[in-house]
Each structure stands twice: as structure tokens, then as C-alpha cells.
Design a protein around this motif. Structure first.
Motif, PDB file in Angstrom:
ATOM      1  N   UNK A   1       0.855  -1.191   0.000  1.00  0.00           N
ATOM      2  CA  UNK A   1       0.000   0.000   0.000  1.00  0.00           C
ATOM      3  C   UNK A   1       0.891   1.240   0.000  1.00  0.00           C
ATOM      4  N   UNK A   2       0.737   2.073  -1.008  1.00  0.00           N
ATOM      5  CA  UNK A   2       1.600   3.232  -1.182  1.00  0.00           C
ATOM      6  C   UNK A   2       1.264   4.331  -0.167  1.00  0.00           C
ATOM      7  N   UNK A   3       2.227   4.710   0.652  1.00  0.00           N
ATOM      8  CA  UNK A   3       2.016   5.779   1.621  1.00  0.00           C
ATOM      9  C   UNK A   3       1.714   7.098   0.923  1.00  0.00           C
ATOM     10  N   UNK A   4       2.390   7.367  -0.188  1.00  0.00           N
ATOM     11  CA  UNK A   4       2.156   8.611  -0.927  1.00  0.00           C
ATOM     12  C   UNK A   4       0.714   8.700  -1.407  1.00  0.00           C
ATOM     13  N   UNK A   5       0.206   7.600  -1.964  1.00  0.00           N
ATOM     14  CA  UNK A   5      -1.180   7.595  -2.451  1.00  0.00           C
ATOM     15  C   UNK A   5      -2.176   7.703  -1.304  1.00  0.00           C
ATOM     16  N   UNK A   6      -1.889   7.022  -0.207  1.00  0.00           N
ATOM     17  CA  UNK A   6      -2.778   7.094   0.955  1.00  0.00           C
ATOM     18  C   UNK A   6      -2.848   8.520   1.477  1.00  0.00           C
ATOM     19  N   UNK A   7      -1.706   9.172   1.591  1.00  0.00           N
ATOM     20  CA  UNK A   7      -1.682  10.540   2.121  1.00  0.00           C
ATOM     21  C   UNK A   7      -2.402  11.509   1.187  1.00  0.00           C
ATOM     22  N   UNK A   8      -2.272  11.291  -0.111  1.00  0.00           N
ATOM     23  CA  UNK A   8      -2.961  12.175  -1.063  1.00  0.00           C
ATOM     24  C   UNK A   8      -4.472  12.090  -0.852  1.00  0.00           C
TER      25      UNK A   8
END
Length: 292
Positions: A1-8
Motif C-alpha cells: 500500500x503506497x504511503x504517498x497515495x494514501x496521504x494524497x
């Protein structure tokens, strides 16, 4: 699970909606979450955040699956199967009535003025969606015959339906919801008819052999077991995932949005979004006789 995508996506949800309402977040994964991931996610959240593992028995192919026949990546097929039904039984969701699925990387392009959870309760919606499209025939091979076989065995399970959305003059339309955004009343997923349908389809192995998606299973269940008034297209919601989007065009909505209405997916010829409002209940015995 991509942290960057989750934060966006979390940033959008917080700014557009949840900093005012503070609904809790639940993260589920088949792999443990790192301390870095948990710290960075909690830093964005205005509400409690829970992290939990998915039971490995729920994240694997059933014993009857022939792995040599699996279409595509087996891990992806396991994920599709999980979101088709087993997720609703996770202990972290046991106390929850309704959930909003957040897809990492999805973009929310409008301020969300009304609370969708309260809307669902007030209007007795059991399912709400943003984008609905006809699936490619190659992605639903065998699904409609399986659906008809289920209905032949359990005709009384679908007495209150909206099947005209899926069966236009007995022809399968292939319509499905994009489940990367959905609001679901878990009583629908946990209901006996839904679980019966899932178990039946699971035995057909179409998720693994024919590439059926959780979106296709959800759409089929909604059309079979929910009346048109129980399903809602959230046409005023601003949402984008990859090339697909929903963008309201009216002037009042555009005051709180930064999306292009001309690019909204509901304008595509294969869109099914607006069709649900015109869906009607079909007599199961008539449907079966026309389909033979």
C-alpha cells in the motif's frame, strides 16, 4: 500500500469532509503496517485510526481453485475476492453499520457539503456510488449465466429488485459500480441473500478463472436484492480515480469544485450512472423464461 497515495487521498478527505465530522479510519492489509506508515497516516487524521491485519484464510483462493487456470496475478484475484464479500466480516468492522471505501490515490475534487452517512440513513439507501460503467465483455464472461442459474434456484431471493439495470430486454448490460469509491450499508453485504449469491459465485470460480471483479459481484447483488430507491448515484460528488471521474456541472456545485464537468465519466456512452434512477423490478420467472 503506497504511503504517498494514501496521504494524497486522506488529505483530500480531511480538507473536503472529515475534519468537520471526524469519522474514524480503518486500514486493512494482508501485510503488517510499518511504524513509519502508521505515524505518517495518523499525522494527517483528525479522527482515530485503526490498523489491522486481514485473516490469511480470507486472503487466499478457496480449496477448489485450480491454480493453473487462474487468470492473471493470483494475489490480485485474492484481493478481488476479499472485497467482494469477506471484508464485511472483519472484526474491526463488526461494530460499524456503514463504511466508505477510500482508494489510495483517488482524488476528491469538490467540498462535500452534506454528510453522506447521514444521507444514507435519512433516505434508507443501502448503497451509493460515484461512477458506473459497462464492463468489457471479456471481464464478465460467464457471469450472467451464473446469475440466471442462481435465480433459477432461488427465485424468491430477488423479489424486490432493480434487475432492469442489468437486463435490458433479457440482454445483459454488463453495468457495474466502480467500487474504488462506494458507501455501503454492511447489513446489505452481511445479508443472507448476498452471502448466498457470493457463495454460489465463489463456487463458479469466475473471480479466478474469468476475471470477475468485486465491482461486478457488487452490482449483480445490488440489482438482484435492492430496489432502485435503495441505491443512489451521488451525482454531486467530485471524484477522480485515474482516467475516470464524476464531476457535477451545475453552477452552484462548481463553486465548491475544481473539476471539469465536460470530462465526467457519466457523459460516456457506456456510462450506467444515470440509468439506475430508471431501473425497475423484473419478474424473475418472466426473466428466466426470456433468457432460455
Amino acid at each position: 500500500m503506497s504511503l504517498t497515495k494514501v496521504r494524497r487521498t486522506m488529505f483530500d478527505i480531511e480538507q473536503r469532509f472529515n475534519r468537520r465530522h471526524r469519522y474514524p479510519y480503518v486500514f486493512l492489509s494482508e501485510h503488517p503496517f510499518s511504524d513509519e506508515f502508521q505515524t505518517n497516516v495518523r499525522a494527517l487524521a483528525s479522527a482515530p485510526v485503526r490498523f489491522a491485519l486481514i485473516d490469511q484464510e480470507d486472503w487466499q483462493a478457496p480449496a477448489w481453485i485450480n491454480h493453473e487456470r487462474v487468470r492473471g496475478d493470483a494475489g490480485f484475484r485474492n484481493m478481488v475476492r476479499y472485497w467482494a464479500a469477506p471484508f464485511a466480516g472483519h472484526p474491526q468492522l463488526a461494530s460499524m453499520r456503514r463504511v466508505w471505501r477510500l482508494e489510495p490515490g483517488a482524488h476528491y475534487t469538490c467540498d462535500i457539503a452534506e454528510d453522506p452517512f447521514r444521507q444514507m440513513s435519512a433516505h434508507q439507501w443501502l448503497y451509493a456510488f460515484a461512477v458506473s460503467l459497462e464492463a468489457l465483455p471479456t471481464a464478465t464472461r460467464g457471469l450472467w449465466p451464473a446469475a440466471l442459474a442462481f435465480l433459477a434456484q432461488h427465485p424468491s431471493a430477488a423479489q424486490n429488485n432493480s434487475l432492469s439495470w442489468l437486463a435490458s430486454q433479457a440482454r445483459f448490460t454488463g453495468c457495474q459500480f466502480l467500487t474504488n469509491f462506494e458507501l455501503v450499508d454492511l447489513a446489505f453485504i452481511r445479508s443472507q441473500p448476498y452471502q448466498m449469491l457470493f457463495d454460489f459465485l465463489d463456487r463458479q470460480a469466475g473471480i479466478y478463472y474469468d476475471g470477475w471483479s468485486d465491482a461486478a459481484v457488487r452490482a449483480l447483488a445490488a440489482a438482484m436484492f435492492l430496489a432502485p430507491a435503495q441505491v443512489k448515484w451521488l451525482h454531486a460528488l467530485g471524484y477522480q480515480h485515474d482516467a475516470l471521474s464524476n464531476c457535477p456541472a451545475d453552477a452552484e456545485s462548481q463553486k465548491r469544485c475544481h473539476c471539469d464537468p465536460a470530462k465526467s465519466s457519466h457523459l460516456l456512452p457506456m456510462s450506467c450512472s444515470a440509468r439506475y434512477a430508471n431501473a425497475t423490478s423484473l419478474d424473475i420467472h418472466t426473466l428466466l423464461s426470456k433468457s432460455t
